[in-house]
Write a protein that holds these residues in place. Structure first.
Motif, PDB file in Angstrom:
ATOM      1  N   LEU A  73     -35.717 -17.380 -48.348  1.00 57.20           N
ATOM      2  CA  LEU A  73     -36.534 -17.099 -49.530  1.00 57.20           C
ATOM      3  C   LEU A  73     -37.059 -15.661 -49.529  1.00 57.20           C
ATOM      4  N   MET A  74     -37.319 -15.087 -48.356  1.00 58.24           N
ATOM      5  CA  MET A  74     -37.876 -13.727 -48.264  1.00 58.24           C
ATOM      6  C   MET A  74     -36.807 -12.648 -48.191  1.00 58.24           C
ATOM      7  N   ARG A  75     -35.533 -13.052 -48.070  1.00 57.60           N
ATOM      8  CA  ARG A  75     -34.464 -12.063 -47.926  1.00 57.60           C
ATOM      9  C   ARG A  75     -34.316 -11.230 -49.202  1.00 57.60           C
ATOM     10  N   GLN A  76     -34.121  -9.912 -49.008  1.00 59.67           N
ATOM     11  CA  GLN A  76     -33.913  -9.011 -50.155  1.00 59.67           C
ATOM     12  C   GLN A  76     -32.566  -9.294 -50.822  1.00 59.67           C
ATOM     13  N   PRO A  77     -32.488  -9.208 -52.141  1.00 55.20           N
ATOM     14  CA  PRO A  77     -31.187  -9.259 -52.809  1.00 55.20           C
ATOM     15  C   PRO A  77     -30.307  -8.100 -52.327  1.00 55.20           C
ATOM     16  N   ALA A  78     -29.016  -8.289 -52.348  1.00 53.92           N
ATOM     17  CA  ALA A  78     -28.082  -7.288 -51.809  1.00 53.92           C
ATOM     18  C   ALA A  78     -28.248  -5.935 -52.482  1.00 53.92           C
ATOM     19  N   TRP A  79     -28.455  -5.908 -53.817  1.00 52.49           N
ATOM     20  CA  TRP A  79     -28.553  -4.619 -54.521  1.00 52.49           C
ATOM     21  C   TRP A  79     -29.799  -3.843 -54.115  1.00 52.49           C
ATOM     22  N   ILE A  80     -30.866  -4.544 -53.737  1.00 52.23           N
ATOM     23  CA  ILE A  80     -32.062  -3.865 -53.250  1.00 52.23           C
ATOM     24  C   ILE A  80     -31.871  -3.400 -51.815  1.00 52.23           C
ATOM     25  N   GLU A  81     -31.246  -4.273 -51.010  1.00 49.30           N
ATOM     26  CA  GLU A  81     -31.030  -3.938 -49.597  1.00 49.30           C
ATOM     27  C   GLU A  81     -30.175  -2.684 -49.435  1.00 49.30           C
ATOM     28  N   TYR A  82     -29.136  -2.555 -50.276  1.00 52.44           N
ATOM     29  CA  TYR A  82     -28.192  -1.438 -50.120  1.00 52.44           C
ATOM     30  C   TYR A  82     -28.633  -0.171 -50.839  1.00 52.44           C
ATOM     31  N   THR A  83     -29.602  -0.249 -51.724  1.00 56.80           N
ATOM     32  CA  THR A  83     -30.096   0.964 -52.399  1.00 56.80           C
ATOM     33  C   THR A  83     -31.427   1.410 -51.816  1.00 56.80           C
ATOM     34  N   GLY A  84     -32.386   0.500 -51.748  1.00 56.30           N
ATOM     35  CA  GLY A  84     -33.698   0.856 -51.217  1.00 56.30           C
ATOM     36  C   GLY A  84     -33.658   1.292 -49.770  1.00 56.30           C
ATOM     37  N   SER A  85     -32.741   0.709 -48.973  1.00 55.20           N
ATOM     38  CA  SER A  85     -32.674   1.072 -47.556  1.00 55.20           C
ATOM     39  C   SER A  85     -32.197   2.503 -47.346  1.00 55.20           C
ATOM     40  N   PHE A  86     -31.490   3.084 -48.330  1.00 56.50           N
ATOM     41  CA  PHE A  86     -31.028   4.463 -48.217  1.00 56.50           C
ATOM     42  C   PHE A  86     -32.130   5.465 -48.545  1.00 56.50           C
ATOM     43  N   PHE A  87     -33.210   5.006 -49.171  1.00 58.57           N
ATOM     44  CA  PHE A  87     -34.245   5.932 -49.648  1.00 58.57           C
ATOM     45  C   PHE A  87     -34.817   6.821 -48.553  1.00 58.57           C
ATOM     46  N   PRO A  88     -35.266   6.295 -47.392  1.00 57.36           N
ATOM     47  CA  PRO A  88     -35.833   7.180 -46.373  1.00 57.36           C
ATOM     48  C   PRO A  88     -34.854   8.252 -45.901  1.00 57.36           C
ATOM     49  N   VAL A  89     -33.577   7.885 -45.770  1.00 58.57           N
ATOM     50  CA  VAL A  89     -32.574   8.854 -45.307  1.00 58.57           C
ATOM     51  C   VAL A  89     -32.350   9.941 -46.356  1.00 58.57           C
ATOM     52  N   ILE A  90     -32.176   9.521 -47.608  1.00 60.37           N
ATOM     53  CA  ILE A  90     -31.946  10.487 -48.684  1.00 60.37           C
ATOM     54  C   ILE A  90     -33.159  11.390 -48.859  1.00 60.37           C
ATOM     55  N   LEU A  91     -34.359  10.816 -48.766  1.00 62.17           N
ATOM     56  CA  LEU A  91     -35.589  11.610 -48.886  1.00 62.17           C
ATOM     57  C   LEU A  91     -35.662  12.659 -47.778  1.00 62.17           C
ATOM     58  N   LEU A  92     -35.325  12.261 -46.557  1.00 53.80           N
ATOM     59  CA  LEU A  92     -35.355  13.199 -45.430  1.00 53.80           C
ATOM     60  C   LEU A  92     -34.369  14.339 -45.650  1.00 53.80           C
ATOM     61  N   VAL A  93     -33.138  14.005 -46.052  1.00 57.19           N
ATOM     62  CA  VAL A  93     -32.118  15.039 -46.302  1.00 57.19           C
ATOM     63  C   VAL A  93     -32.560  15.960 -47.425  1.00 57.19           C
ATOM     64  N   PHE A  94     -33.110  15.387 -48.491  1.00 53.79           N
ATOM     65  CA  PHE A  94     -33.568  16.187 -49.634  1.00 53.79           C
ATOM     66  C   PHE A  94     -34.654  17.173 -49.210  1.00 53.79           C
ATOM     67  N   CYS A  95     -35.615  16.720 -48.423  1.00 53.90           N
ATOM     68  CA  CYS A  95     -36.704  17.600 -47.973  1.00 53.90           C
ATOM     69  C   CYS A  95     -36.187  18.690 -47.041  1.00 53.90           C
ATOM     70  N   LEU A  96     -35.289  18.313 -46.119  1.00 53.62           N
ATOM     71  CA  LEU A  96     -34.726  19.309 -45.200  1.00 53.62           C
ATOM     72  C   LEU A  96     -33.968  20.395 -45.958  1.00 53.62           C
ATOM     73  N   ARG A  97     -33.122  19.979 -46.915  1.00 57.04           N
ATOM     74  CA  ARG A  97     -32.313  20.936 -47.676  1.00 57.04           C
ATOM     75  C   ARG A  97     -33.154  21.768 -48.624  1.00 57.04           C
ATOM     76  N   SER A  98     -34.210  21.192 -49.152  1.00 60.03           N
ATOM     77  CA  SER A  98     -35.006  21.878 -50.166  1.00 60.03           C
ATOM     78  C   SER A  98     -36.001  22.864 -49.578  1.00 60.03           C
ATOM     79  N   PHE A  99     -36.559  22.540 -48.412  1.00 59.20           N
ATOM     80  CA  PHE A  99     -37.667  23.339 -47.902  1.00 59.20           C
ATOM     81  C   PHE A  99     -37.422  23.971 -46.535  1.00 59.20           C
ATOM     82  N   LEU A 100     -36.427  23.508 -45.788  1.00 58.84           N
ATOM     83  CA  LEU A 100     -36.230  24.029 -44.442  1.00 58.84           C
ATOM     84  C   LEU A 100     -34.886  24.737 -44.289  1.00 58.84           C
ATOM     85  N   TYR A 101     -33.803  23.964 -44.157  1.00 59.31           N
ATOM     86  CA  TYR A 101     -32.496  24.563 -43.900  1.00 59.31           C
ATOM     87  C   TYR A 101     -31.433  23.899 -44.774  1.00 59.31           C
ATOM     88  N   GLU A 102     -30.487  24.716 -45.218  1.00 57.84           N
ATOM     89  CA  GLU A 102     -29.394  24.190 -46.038  1.00 57.84           C
ATOM     90  C   GLU A 102     -28.069  24.751 -45.527  1.00 57.84           C
TER      91      GLU A 102
END
Length: 311
Positions: A73-102
């Protein structure tokens, strides 16, 4: 901005992905997860009531079934699991490329012999100030580009393209280039002749020099067959500050702009042809090579020794 421009702007694509995955992640944490918990609590309460009833009748149920039901009952739907789980990684890459090194790849020979075609370089995004991603607006001033820096910037005639050249003139400088020799603010730049350089892409030799740009030593190339004058129509913002003749040109760099040239002097489309680079076009300072593409694709392991700083 057309579709081709958007597809060619990786920072914009990364920003859009960050927003989309971030929205899904936040909705799941603050909305969907709470809804799943309400549904789970109701289902578990019903399960517990039924279990107590059966227990009162003398039947015993496995407790593991309850945990399995709760997990389902508490398990995430597949579309949320595969999109929301990428958010921290994408956010980290975006911040690194935007403000530190590219990372960037060198596509042409205009910066030979400093940078080869296929060199994979790193660019410091904060050396010249903190800028907002996408719109590239400076919000925090840190340092100004200096003569001799190798700088990445948005091509003034097409802001979707990134160019890399060397800073030759800063605001207020008078740059004179006559007979393929530089003078900056009336001071002649000195040159030390080196053995001829073999361009492995063109299979041709070029004259090879160490240039001392008022204290910054780096190598340049000259093609003796190329003319001393700058061919083409020289129409660009502040072009009235430049004069051209058969021996070369002279330019005074306006405020808030920079004069850029490639180290491969006779095979570089740079400020001589399309003008000055405004401060708002600056992307960052190139400072190191982390790999050469030919090492990966053609197994040219001798180019591994190029890895490191070139400043």
């Amino acid at each position: 901005m057309n579709l081709q421009s958007i597809l060619g702007n990786f920072a914009l694509i990364l920003f859009i992905l960050t927003i989309l995955t971030g929205v899904i992640w936040f909705l799941d944490v603050f909305v969907f997860a709470k809804q799943r918990k309400l549904v789970a609590d109701a289902a578990l309460a019903e399960y517990d009531a039924r279990r107590e009833k059966l227990s009162a009748e003398g039947l015993k149920l496995e407790t593991s079934n309850r945990e399995e039901l709760k997990a389902n009952l508490m398990r995430q739907p597949a579309w949320i699991e595969y999109t929301g789980s990428f958010f921290p990684v994408i956010l980290l890459v975006f911040c690194l490329r935007s403000f530190l090194y590219e990372p960037f790849k060198i596509p042409s020979s205009s910066m030979l012999p400093t940078l080869l075609v296929g060199d994979l370089i790193l660019v410091n995004k904060f050396t010249y100030g903190i800028r907002l991603p996408i719109i590239n607006k400076k919000v925090i001033e840190i340092n100004q580009p200096q003569r001799g820096d190798v700088m990445v910037f948005k091509y003034p005639k097409d802001m979707t393209l990134d160019y890399i050249k060397r800073v030759i003139g800063v605001p207020g400088d008078k740059i004179v280039y006559k007979d393929k020799r530089l003078t900056v603010n009336g001071q002649e730049v000195s040159y030390k002749e080196l053995p001829d350089f073999l361009d492995e892409e063109r299979l041709t030799y070029a004259k090879h020099y160490e240039e001392n740009l008022l204290g910054v030593h780096h190598e340049i190339l000259n093609d003796e067959r190329a003319p001393t004058y700058v061919p083409g129509v020289h129409e660009f913002p502040h072009s009235e500050l430049c004069t051209y003749d058969l021996d070369g040109f002279a330019c005074t760099v306006p405020a808030g702009n920079y004069f850029m040239m490639g180290d491969n002097r006779d095979n570089s489309a740079d400020s001589r042809y399309w003008g000055f680079v405004p401060d708002e076009n600056i992307v960052g300072k190139a400072f190191g090579i982390w790999m050469n593409q030919n090492v990966i694709t053609n197994l040219e392991f001798k180019k591994l020794k190029r890895i490191g700083s070139f400043q």
